[in-house]
Design a protein around this motif. Structure first.
Motif, PDB file in Angstrom:
ATOM      1  N   ASP A  64      28.902  58.891 -48.111  1.00 19.14           N
ATOM      2  CA  ASP A  64      30.184  59.513 -47.774  1.00 19.14           C
ATOM      3  C   ASP A  64      29.913  60.747 -46.922  1.00 19.14           C
ATOM      4  OD1 ASP A  64      31.572  57.631 -49.246  1.00 19.14           O
ATOM      5  OD2 ASP A  64      31.400  58.806 -51.100  1.00 19.14           O
ATOM      6  N   ARG A  65      30.511  60.869 -45.734  1.00 21.19           N
ATOM      7  CA  ARG A  65      30.298  61.989 -44.817  1.00 21.19           C
ATOM      8  C   ARG A  65      31.599  62.726 -44.578  1.00 21.19           C
ATOM      9  NH1 ARG A  65      27.678  60.530 -39.391  1.00 21.19           N
ATOM     10  NH2 ARG A  65      29.482  59.150 -39.275  1.00 21.19           N
ATOM     11  N   ALA A  66      31.471  64.070 -44.432  1.00 24.74           N
ATOM     12  CA  ALA A  66      32.615  64.918 -44.091  1.00 24.74           C
ATOM     13  C   ALA A  66      32.444  65.403 -42.662  1.00 24.74           C
ATOM     14  CB  ALA A  66      32.713  66.101 -45.049  1.00 24.74           C
ATOM     15  N   GLY A  67      33.440  65.200 -41.826  1.00 22.63           N
ATOM     16  CA  GLY A  67      33.371  65.629 -40.438  1.00 22.63           C
ATOM     17  C   GLY A  67      33.365  67.148 -40.314  1.00 22.63           C
ATOM     18  N   LEU A  68      32.585  67.672 -39.358  1.00 21.95           N
ATOM     19  CA  LEU A  68      32.494  69.121 -39.101  1.00 21.95           C
ATOM     20  C   LEU A  68      33.295  69.481 -37.854  1.00 21.95           C
ATOM     21  CD1 LEU A  68      28.685  69.686 -39.775  1.00 21.95           C
ATOM     22  CD2 LEU A  68      30.606  70.107 -41.328  1.00 21.95           C
ATOM     23  N   SER A  69      33.858  70.662 -37.885  1.00 22.93           N
ATOM     24  CA  SER A  69      34.638  71.105 -36.733  1.00 22.93           C
ATOM     25  C   SER A  69      33.711  71.468 -35.576  1.00 22.93           C
ATOM     26  CB  SER A  69      35.495  72.304 -37.115  1.00 22.93           C
ATOM     27  OG  SER A  69      34.665  73.367 -37.563  1.00 22.93           O
ATOM     28  N   ASP A  70      34.258  71.380 -34.358  1.00 24.72           N
ATOM     29  CA  ASP A  70      33.524  71.789 -33.160  1.00 24.72           C
ATOM     30  C   ASP A  70      33.635  73.304 -32.986  1.00 24.72           C
ATOM     31  OD1 ASP A  70      32.808  69.156 -32.399  1.00 24.72           O
ATOM     32  OD2 ASP A  70      34.857  68.844 -31.671  1.00 24.72           O
ATOM     33  N   ILE A  71      32.668  73.879 -32.267  1.00 25.50           N
ATOM     34  CA  ILE A  71      32.620  75.332 -32.056  1.00 25.50           C
ATOM     35  C   ILE A  71      32.662  75.608 -30.553  1.00 25.50           C
ATOM     36  CG2 ILE A  71      31.216  77.410 -32.281  1.00 25.50           C
ATOM     37  CD1 ILE A  71      30.155  76.279 -34.899  1.00 25.50           C
ATOM     38  N   VAL A  72      33.524  76.522 -30.154  1.00 26.42           N
ATOM     39  CA  VAL A  72      33.616  76.981 -28.768  1.00 26.42           C
ATOM     40  C   VAL A  72      33.310  78.485 -28.755  1.00 26.42           C
ATOM     41  CG1 VAL A  72      35.069  77.240 -26.733  1.00 26.42           C
ATOM     42  CG2 VAL A  72      35.327  75.227 -28.208  1.00 26.42           C
ATOM     43  N   ILE A  73      32.345  78.893 -27.930  1.00 22.62           N
ATOM     44  CA  ILE A  73      31.969  80.310 -27.809  1.00 22.62           C
ATOM     45  C   ILE A  73      32.698  80.907 -26.616  1.00 22.62           C
ATOM     46  CG2 ILE A  73      30.076  81.904 -27.394  1.00 22.62           C
ATOM     47  CD1 ILE A  73      28.227  79.944 -28.777  1.00 22.62           C
ATOM     48  N   LEU A  74      33.441  81.988 -26.851  1.00 20.09           N
ATOM     49  CA  LEU A  74      34.175  82.683 -25.794  1.00 20.09           C
ATOM     50  C   LEU A  74      33.568  84.065 -25.611  1.00 20.09           C
ATOM     51  CD1 LEU A  74      36.531  82.882 -23.798  1.00 20.09           C
ATOM     52  CD2 LEU A  74      37.981  83.634 -25.698  1.00 20.09           C
ATOM     53  N   LEU A  75      32.954  84.322 -24.458  1.00 17.15           N
ATOM     54  CA  LEU A  75      32.338  85.616 -24.136  1.00 17.15           C
ATOM     55  C   LEU A  75      33.340  86.484 -23.393  1.00 17.15           C
ATOM     56  CD1 LEU A  75      28.945  84.136 -23.005  1.00 17.15           C
ATOM     57  CD2 LEU A  75      29.258  85.586 -24.986  1.00 17.15           C
ATOM     58  N   ASP A  76      33.646  87.643 -23.974  1.00 17.18           N
ATOM     59  CA  ASP A  76      34.643  88.567 -23.436  1.00 17.18           C
ATOM     60  C   ASP A  76      33.925  89.789 -22.874  1.00 17.18           C
ATOM     61  OD1 ASP A  76      36.804  90.128 -22.877  1.00 17.18           O
ATOM     62  OD2 ASP A  76      37.459  90.401 -24.946  1.00 17.18           O
ATOM     63  N   ASP A  77      33.815  89.880 -21.555  1.00 11.35           N
ATOM     64  CA  ASP A  77      33.098  90.981 -20.896  1.00 11.35           C
ATOM     65  C   ASP A  77      33.995  92.215 -20.828  1.00 11.35           C
ATOM     66  OD1 ASP A  77      31.592  92.652 -19.374  1.00 11.35           O
ATOM     67  OD2 ASP A  77      31.403  91.334 -17.638  1.00 11.35           O
ATOM     68  N   ARG A  78      33.587  93.280 -21.545  1.00 11.51           N
ATOM     69  CA  ARG A  78      34.345  94.534 -21.536  1.00 11.51           C
ATOM     70  C   ARG A  78      33.470  95.683 -21.042  1.00 11.51           C
ATOM     71  NH1 ARG A  78      39.837  93.548 -21.984  1.00 11.51           N
ATOM     72  NH2 ARG A  78      40.097  91.696 -23.305  1.00 11.51           N
ATOM     73  N   SER A  79      32.574  95.406 -20.137  1.00 15.74           N
ATOM     74  CA  SER A  79      31.718  96.453 -19.578  1.00 15.74           C
ATOM     75  C   SER A  79      32.526  97.340 -18.635  1.00 15.74           C
ATOM     76  CB  SER A  79      30.533  95.824 -18.839  1.00 15.74           C
ATOM     77  OG  SER A  79      30.979  94.964 -17.822  1.00 15.74           O
ATOM     78  N   ALA A  80      31.873  98.428 -18.167  1.00 16.87           N
ATOM     79  CA  ALA A  80      32.596  99.421 -17.360  1.00 16.87           C
ATOM     80  C   ALA A  80      33.135  98.830 -16.061  1.00 16.87           C
ATOM     81  CB  ALA A  80      31.670 100.599 -17.054  1.00 16.87           C
ATOM     82  N   SER A  81      32.415  97.894 -15.451  1.00 16.03           N
ATOM     83  CA  SER A  81      32.897  97.316 -14.192  1.00 16.03           C
ATOM     84  C   SER A  81      34.150  96.481 -14.390  1.00 16.03           C
ATOM     85  CB  SER A  81      31.802  96.458 -13.555  1.00 16.03           C
ATOM     86  OG  SER A  81      31.408  95.411 -14.423  1.00 16.03           O
ATOM     87  N   GLN A  82      34.446  96.105 -15.647  1.00 18.17           N
ATOM     88  CA  GLN A  82      35.655  95.340 -15.925  1.00 18.17           C
ATOM     89  C   GLN A  82      36.898  96.223 -15.998  1.00 18.17           C
ATOM     90  OE1 GLN A  82      35.494  92.145 -15.263  1.00 18.17           O
ATOM     91  NE2 GLN A  82      35.837  91.252 -17.285  1.00 18.17           N
ATOM     92  N   THR A  83      36.718  97.540 -15.829  1.00 19.81           N
ATOM     93  CA  THR A  83      37.873  98.437 -15.804  1.00 19.81           C
ATOM     94  C   THR A  83      38.400  98.641 -14.392  1.00 19.81           C
ATOM     95  OG1 THR A  83      36.436 100.390 -15.585  1.00 19.81           O
ATOM     96  CG2 THR A  83      36.977  99.663 -17.811  1.00 19.81           C
ATOM     97  N   LEU A  84      37.777  98.018 -13.402  1.00 18.68           N
ATOM     98  CA  LEU A  84      38.232  98.134 -12.024  1.00 18.68           C
ATOM     99  C   LEU A  84      39.590  97.447 -11.871  1.00 18.68           C
ATOM    100  CD1 LEU A  84      34.835  97.558 -10.202  1.00 18.68           C
ATOM    101  CD2 LEU A  84      36.016  99.720 -10.605  1.00 18.68           C
ATOM    102  N   PRO A  85      40.324  97.716 -10.789  1.00 17.11           N
ATOM    103  CA  PRO A  85      41.711  97.252 -10.661  1.00 17.11           C
ATOM    104  C   PRO A  85      41.909  95.778 -11.000  1.00 17.11           C
ATOM    105  CG  PRO A  85      41.170  98.706  -8.845  1.00 17.11           C
ATOM    106  CD  PRO A  85      39.909  98.511  -9.613  1.00 17.11           C
ATOM    107  N   GLU A  86      42.883  95.530 -11.899  1.00 21.99           N
ATOM    108  CA  GLU A  86      43.397  94.219 -12.318  1.00 21.99           C
ATOM    109  C   GLU A  86      42.451  93.431 -13.212  1.00 21.99           C
ATOM    110  OE1 GLU A  86      45.114  91.746  -9.336  1.00 21.99           O
ATOM    111  OE2 GLU A  86      46.037  93.406  -8.259  1.00 21.99           O
ATOM    112  N   ARG A  87      41.203  93.841 -13.340  1.00 22.50           N
ATOM    113  CA  ARG A  87      40.262  93.019 -14.099  1.00 22.50           C
ATOM    114  C   ARG A  87      40.556  93.034 -15.593  1.00 22.50           C
ATOM    115  NH1 ARG A  87      34.422  93.983 -11.004  1.00 22.50           N
ATOM    116  NH2 ARG A  87      35.231  93.526  -8.917  1.00 22.50           N
ATOM    117  N   ALA A  88      40.925  94.189 -16.119  1.00 21.85           N
ATOM    118  CA  ALA A  88      41.228  94.249 -17.550  1.00 21.85           C
ATOM    119  C   ALA A  88      42.423  93.371 -17.884  1.00 21.85           C
ATOM    120  CB  ALA A  88      41.483  95.691 -17.965  1.00 21.85           C
TER     121      ALA A  88
END
Length: 701
Positions: A64-88
């Motif tokens: 008997d097997r139980a199915g496992l959920s899939d995993i999606v990795i979302l990388l959110d870049d919040r470095s200083a260059s991401q504060t430039l116009p419209e990027r945030a």
């Protein structure tokens, strides 16, 4: 989701080689029967094989097997260059939309990883590799990075992925920027000599046509001084010569005027380069008026310092001495007065007159030139003895106009212990001298035996007193230069350990180095000790009773006042943490200083135009896509492994993840393929069928 799976397993009753031998024997018997023409050979062979199979113990294993959920990795870049116009705003919208779409997918989990600022820049590749390693590979359905692509650790990107990796690029198509690049800068340089800084100004991105090919206005200043303006071409490496004016840290600020036209940022239009100024060699001229016990003290002190070039002359036979000895029979070196005091005087950093008497060796014009030398930035030190109170005193020469005290003509011949004055406890030349006398605890220094009485000038600083509280050590600034006077020739008693001695070498070293303008011995100074990162400890040294508050002007023009706390006579300190790297201007009254924190230019703003060049190979190798968020947030779909994971929809682009259908076993059961009695019945039936077949054939024959 629960699943079932059935597999065939074996539990042999005998070793496998025995079972294989039995099967081979059955096949051999069947083959022999076939050769002899016996019609029941097939049934006999099947009976033997059935016996071998029964001994192998076949069984059905039901899991008997139980199915496992899939995993999606979302990388959110919040470095200083991401504060430039419209990027945030683009990043917020993309992360929000993708989070909702992933949450709507069945059996799918989201792992969101936020990438912030680091001293080494944007370490998105490192964060991606760590996030992937933390999850089971069989469950990874996709990786999505929302970033401007300006990462500083591309070598850390994973070599391969079992699922597609997508890059959603922030920024705008019309983005452009002009920045200052420091290609090469020295850490050290010799004082009063040129050092070279190699730099260039370069454009990135979609430069407006009206600004292409135009020169930039480069501004340069040292230690916050007057700016120099130059017109330089863009995109060409230039060598900038800079002359260091003092020892210690020299902060060179380089920048250019903003070109206009909507560049992304002005944060990379300036840079601060710290160069430590060092002296090649300290050149000292020591003139001893006559041999005496303290002469060797000065010589040993200056010769022991590897950074000092010493020229020492002792006047053994003054011109007024008439003993009838012919000049050609004298084994003395002629004093090159003209060369030293007229032609080469500016080559010296310090001139010491040790018990010098005015006996006609130096004409008045030479003393006048020495006075000019001091006012232009030179230094002299007078170590006086009884001659200070005589008619041969240096005060009676043209040099007397710059000396800090006037002799009264009295010589005090009595023992005394040198003591620090209130100014002496603040002045860096004498502050903190080892074993300084404390009134409540008695004297810790040995006594001296003689000194000359003088009257100090109003602007002079009396650091030490001697007999009858008369001035012993007097310091004064004259024009750009400095003058120090020691009114006793008995300092050598400390070196001989008389009555316990004293800090002779340390005192003379400080006097000499103060005269040569060493930064650590300045009376009015503002020191900044960078403990690490952005933490700074300020030390204000002053001859006044109070100091502060300290005014700090940041790179953005914002000012802040910092209170200073007294920790000792003339010493005030404060702890401070800067809000970020950059160039800070410090001011306390008339004292100003420039402090550079962090790299010459912030690494986050070295490249500002969005560029996915470092991430594109990973996306292509994994079947993912690189899409610009300026065209909208793409839709999210699921596709089977091996199929295209991105494409163009009716309204917008789409990206996909690949469900992995991973599962884990929750239960396991095993049952025999046939019970033992069934195997016996089967074998018997096969043998009987073979016997009957052969019997019928015999009757027909």
């Amino acid at each position: 989701m629960n699943l079932s799976a059935t597999e065939l397993r074996f539990d042999p009753a005998l070793p496998w080689w025995v079972i294989a031998a039995l099967a081979a024997l059955a096949l051999l018997v069947a083959g022999f029967a076939l050769w002899r023409g016996l019609r029941g050979w097939a049934w006999r062979g099947l009976a033997g094989l059935a016996a071998a199979l029964a001994l192998a113990g076949p069984a059905l294993e039901i899991g008997d097997r139980a199915g496992l959920s899939d995993i999606v990795i979302l990388l959110d870049d919040r470095s200083a260059s991401q504060t430039l116009p419209e990027r945030a705003a683009q990043t917020d919208a993309a992360v929000e939309a993708l989070s909702q779409q992933i949450a709507a997918l069945p059996d799918t989990e989201l792992r969101r990883v936020t990438v912030g600022d680091d001293e080494d820049g944007t370490l998105l590749a490192t964060a991606m590799t760590r996030a992937i390693a933390a999850e089971p590979e069989a469950r990874l359905a996709g990786v999505i990075a929302v970033t401007d692509g300006n990462i500083h650790d591309p070598a850390m990107l994973p070599a391969g992925l079992p699922a597609p990796a997508h890059v959603l690029l922030t920024g705008r198509p019309q983005d452009w920027d002009r920045r200052l690049v420091i290609e090469e800068a020295p850490a050290f340089g010799l004082i009063d000599q040129d050092v070279t800084i190699r730099l260039r100004i370069e454009d990135q991105g979609a430069v407006p046509p009206g600004l292409q090919g135009r020169s930039a206005s480069l501004r340069i200043s040292i230690d916050g001084g007057e700016e120099q303006l130059f017109a330089v071409p863009v995109g060409v490496s230039l060598d900038l010569p800079v002359t260091l004016g003092h020892a210690g840290q020299n902060v060179v600020q380089i920048g250019f005027d903003a070109p206009g036209g909507g560049e992304l940022t002005e944060r990379n239009n300036t840079a601060a380069v710290s160069i430590n100024g060092v002296r090649d060699r300290l050149r000292v001229l020591l003139v001893s008026g006559e041999p005496h016990a303290g002469e060797r003290t000065w010589r040993n002190l200056l010769k022991s310092d590897a950074a000092v070039d010493l020229i020492h002359f002792t006047i053994l036979r003054p011109p007024d001495k008439s003993d009838g000895v012919p000049v050609n029979e004298l084994s003395l070196i002629a004093f090159p007065t003209r060369e030293l005091f007229l032609q080469r005087i500016d080559d010296f950093d310090l001139i010491i007159f040790d018990r010098y008497r005015v006996r006609g060796i130096l004409p008045p014009d030479y003393f006048t030139n020495i006075t000019r030398y001091v006012r232009d930035g030179g230094a002299i030190l007078v170590a006086a003895g009884p001659e200070m109170a005589s008619v041969e005193s240096l005060n009676l020469s043209p040099l007397g106009t710059i000396l800090p005290a006037r002799p009264t003509g009295r010589v005090i011949d009595q023992p005394f212990t040198p003591e620090l004055t209130d100014e002496g406890r603040r002045h860096p030349v004498t502050a903190g001298l080892p074993g300084a006398p404390v009134a409540e605890e008695g004297d810790d220094w040995g006594r001296w035996l003689r000194m000359a009485e003088v009257l100090p000038d109003p602007g002079a600083q009396v650091a030490m007193t001697g007999a009858e509280d008369k001035p012993l050590l007097i310091l004064q600034r004259v024009g750009e230069g400095r003058v120090a006077m020691l009114t006793s020739d008995q300092v050598w008693l400390w070196g001989r350990g008389f009555e316990g001695g004293g800090p002779q070498l340390e005192l003379l070293r400080r006097i000499a180095h103060w005269s040569m303008k060493e930064p650590e011995l300045e009376e009015e100074a503002l020191l900044a000790d960078i403990a690490g990162g952005l933490d700074v400890r300020f030390t204000r040294r002053t001859m006044q009773d109070s100091a502060g508050p300290l005014t700090i002007t940041g790179p953005d023009g914002e000012t802040e006042e910092l209170a200073l706390s007294e920790i000792g006579p003339g010493r005030f300190t404060a702890e401070w943490t800067a809000p970020g790297p950059g160039l800070y201007r410090l001011q306390d009254g008339e004292l100003r200083r420039v402090l550079a924190l962090g790299p010459p230019a912030p690494r986050e703003f070295e490249r500002t135009v969005a560029d996915a060049g470092a991430l594109t190979p990973l996306a292509e190798a994994s079947g993912g896509a690189v899409l610009a968020l300026s065209e909208g947030v793409p839709d999210l779909r699921t596709v089977a492994p091996g199929r295209s994971a991105h494409g163009r929809g009716v309204a917008r682009d789409w990206i996909a993840i690949t469900p992995r259908e991973a599962a884990t076993v929750t239960g396991l059961a095993r049952r025999p393929l046939l019970p033992g009695w069934a195997w016996l019945g089967l074998i018997a039936a096969l043998i009987l069928a073979g016997w009957l077949t052969e019997g019928r054939a015999g009757r027909r024959g």
